[in-house]
Design a protein around this motif. Structure first.
Motif, PDB file in Angstrom:
ATOM      1  N   HIS A 183       0.813  -1.214   0.000  1.00  0.00           N
ATOM      2  CA  HIS A 183       0.000   0.000   0.000  1.00  0.00           C
ATOM      3  C   HIS A 183       0.853   1.273   0.000  1.00  0.00           C
ATOM      4  O   HIS A 183       2.071   1.245   0.216  1.00  0.00           O
TER       5      HIS A 183
ATOM      6  N   GLU B 127       0.412  -8.873   2.418  1.00  0.00           N
ATOM      7  CA  GLU B 127      -0.093  -7.506   2.279  1.00  0.00           C
ATOM      8  C   GLU B 127       0.634  -6.605   3.270  1.00  0.00           C
ATOM      9  O   GLU B 127       0.746  -6.936   4.454  1.00  0.00           O
TER      10      GLU B 127
ATOM     11  N   GLY C 117       0.745  -2.672   4.745  1.00  0.00           N
ATOM     12  CA  GLY C 117      -0.093  -1.488   4.848  1.00  0.00           C
ATOM     13  C   GLY C 117       0.623  -0.189   4.519  1.00  0.00           C
ATOM     14  O   GLY C 117       1.856  -0.123   4.414  1.00  0.00           O
TER      15      GLY C 117
ATOM     16  N   LYS D  78      -0.068 -10.585   6.954  1.00  0.00           N
ATOM     17  CA  LYS D  78      -0.757  -9.325   6.688  1.00  0.00           C
ATOM     18  C   LYS D  78      -0.283  -8.282   7.696  1.00  0.00           C
ATOM     19  O   LYS D  78      -0.453  -8.466   8.913  1.00  0.00           O
TER      20      LYS D  78
ATOM     21  N   ASP E  56      -0.537  -4.299   8.876  1.00  0.00           N
ATOM     22  CA  ASP E  56      -1.407  -3.126   8.816  1.00  0.00           C
ATOM     23  C   ASP E  56      -0.572  -1.875   8.524  1.00  0.00           C
ATOM     24  O   ASP E  56       0.640  -1.941   8.281  1.00  0.00           O
ATOM     25  N   ASN E  57      -1.197  -0.721   8.612  1.00  0.00           N
ATOM     26  CA  ASN E  57      -0.526   0.556   8.376  1.00  0.00           C
ATOM     27  C   ASN E  57       0.414   0.917   9.527  1.00  0.00           C
ATOM     28  O   ASN E  57       0.208   0.518  10.672  1.00  0.00           O
TER      29      ASN E  57
ATOM     30  N   ALA F 123      -2.009  -2.057  13.322  1.00  0.00           N
ATOM     31  CA  ALA F 123      -1.303  -0.792  13.115  1.00  0.00           C
ATOM     32  C   ALA F 123      -0.439  -0.374  14.298  1.00  0.00           C
ATOM     33  O   ALA F 123      -0.737  -0.644  15.452  1.00  0.00           O
TER      34      ALA F 123
END
Length: 345
Positions: free
Chosen positions: A174, A210, A212, A232, A234-235, A253
């Motif tokens: 991202h 993924e 973030g 995965k 997060d941000n 996050a």
């Protein structure tokens, strides 16, 4: 993008109740949906909205009993939340798949790109990078020397990928994530200053990972920082040099993992959790939000919370005692006074 009820049911292995030819064009929440929208009910906290919704199609659980008839077409399945997510994925992938071509404003040097790739405005790709088929790279991305990006991976705007990074297939990176920046390595000197230790390793991101927005993955001092398949992130997460994140681990996050720590597979880590360096976390561990993990966790499947983090149930018991401390202190003080008065008499 349009889908009939029968097509949705096929994608999620569901059963249609009502008009199988009903068409929806978008997805929305129960309260905001219109007749051209798909919605779902997974949490019974929102059950009342099901009987007010204007959605054209609603996904519900196999075992849910309607309390009254609703105008929407119903699709029953075993897991409404997961099924709705699959349809959203289908919608979004259809849009992204349409992106093809190389912007005239991109600088790709001598790199050979498959025909089905997308390269956005002002992206820079170094001469020795390798880009696989169906990769989508959005505007203003930097890709360094010897970077390898696997098939079907999506790189969103502003991502910076440093030299020698390896990214697998079906990954999503991202916006503004930084992959492969220097680890935080400095040797203290006698005069109080610090000497920078060169960081000569890289980052390896395996398939179906993924990352973030604004997350940073530092490269190894020597060797690699490794994010294993299915993980995965997060941000706003910091992953330091030579960290290893196990398969299918999820991290929320603002968490931070210090250098050379190894986190096992299928762990679940809450937001703002922190880890000291050079420890190992066993597979299937659960770390509560804002926990500070300072020691190795050897036993699989433990749940931890607090700072320093320790067993979740024990921590809850400790918190219950902590709440009673003012009352206990008062009672001890009263007992001391009573004891003093008896000694005087």
């Amino acid at each position: 993008m349009q889908l009939e009820a029968s097509e949705i049911a096929a994608l999620i292995e569901g059963k249609v109740e009502g008009d199988k030819t009903k068409v929806v064009k978008n997805a929305a929440s129960l309260e905001n949906a219109t007749d051209s929208d798909l919605s779902f009910l997974a949490n019974l906290k929102y059950e009342h909205l099901l009987y007010k919704t204007k959605a054209g199609i609603v996904i519900i659980a196999d075992n849910y009993s309607l309390k009254e008839n609703i105008p929407a077409v119903i699709i029953r399945c075993s897991n409404p939340y997961l099924s709705f997510g699959k349809i959203l994925e289908h919608f979004s992938k259809s849009v992204i798949k349409q992106k093809k071509g190389i912007s005239a404003n991109a600088q790709i040097n001598k790199v050979e790109l498959p025909k089905d790739c997308y390269i956005g405005d002002f992206t820079y790709i170094s001469n020795t990078a390798t880009i696989s088929e169906n990769v989508k790279i959005f505007p203003q991305v930097f890709i360094g020397e010897n970077v390898k990006i696997g098939p079907n991976t999506i790189i969103y705007p502003g991502v910076k990928i440093y030299d020698n990074t390896i990214i697998g297939a079906d990954c999503i990176i991202h916006a503004n994530a930084v992959i492969g920046s220097d680890g935080f390595g400095f040797a203290p000197l006698a005069n109080g200053s610090f000497h920078k230790i060169p960081q000569v390793g890289n980052v390896i991101i395996e398939d179906n990972v993924e990352v973030g927005a604004n997350t940073v993955l530092d490269k190894g001092t020597l060797g690699a920082t490794i994010i294993k398949k299915g993980s995965k992130l997060d941000n706003l997460i910091q992953i330091a040099h030579n960290v290893e994140i196990g398969e299918n681990t999820v991290i929320a996050a603002q968490a931070g993992v210090s250098g050379s720590t190894k986190i096992g597979k299928n762990c679940m880590i809450g937001g703002q959790a922190g880890f000291v360096g050079h420890i190992t976390i066993a597979p299937f561990t659960k770390i509560n939000a804002q926990s500070g993990v300072s020691k190795t966790v050897k036993k699989e499947g433990k749940a931890l919370t607090g700072s320093p983090a320790f067993d979740y149930i024990e921590n809850l018991r400790a918190q219950a005692i902590f709440k009673k401390l003012p009352e206990l202190e008062k009672r001890v003080s009263e007992l001391e006074k009573l004891s003093d008065s008896r000694e005087k008499t």
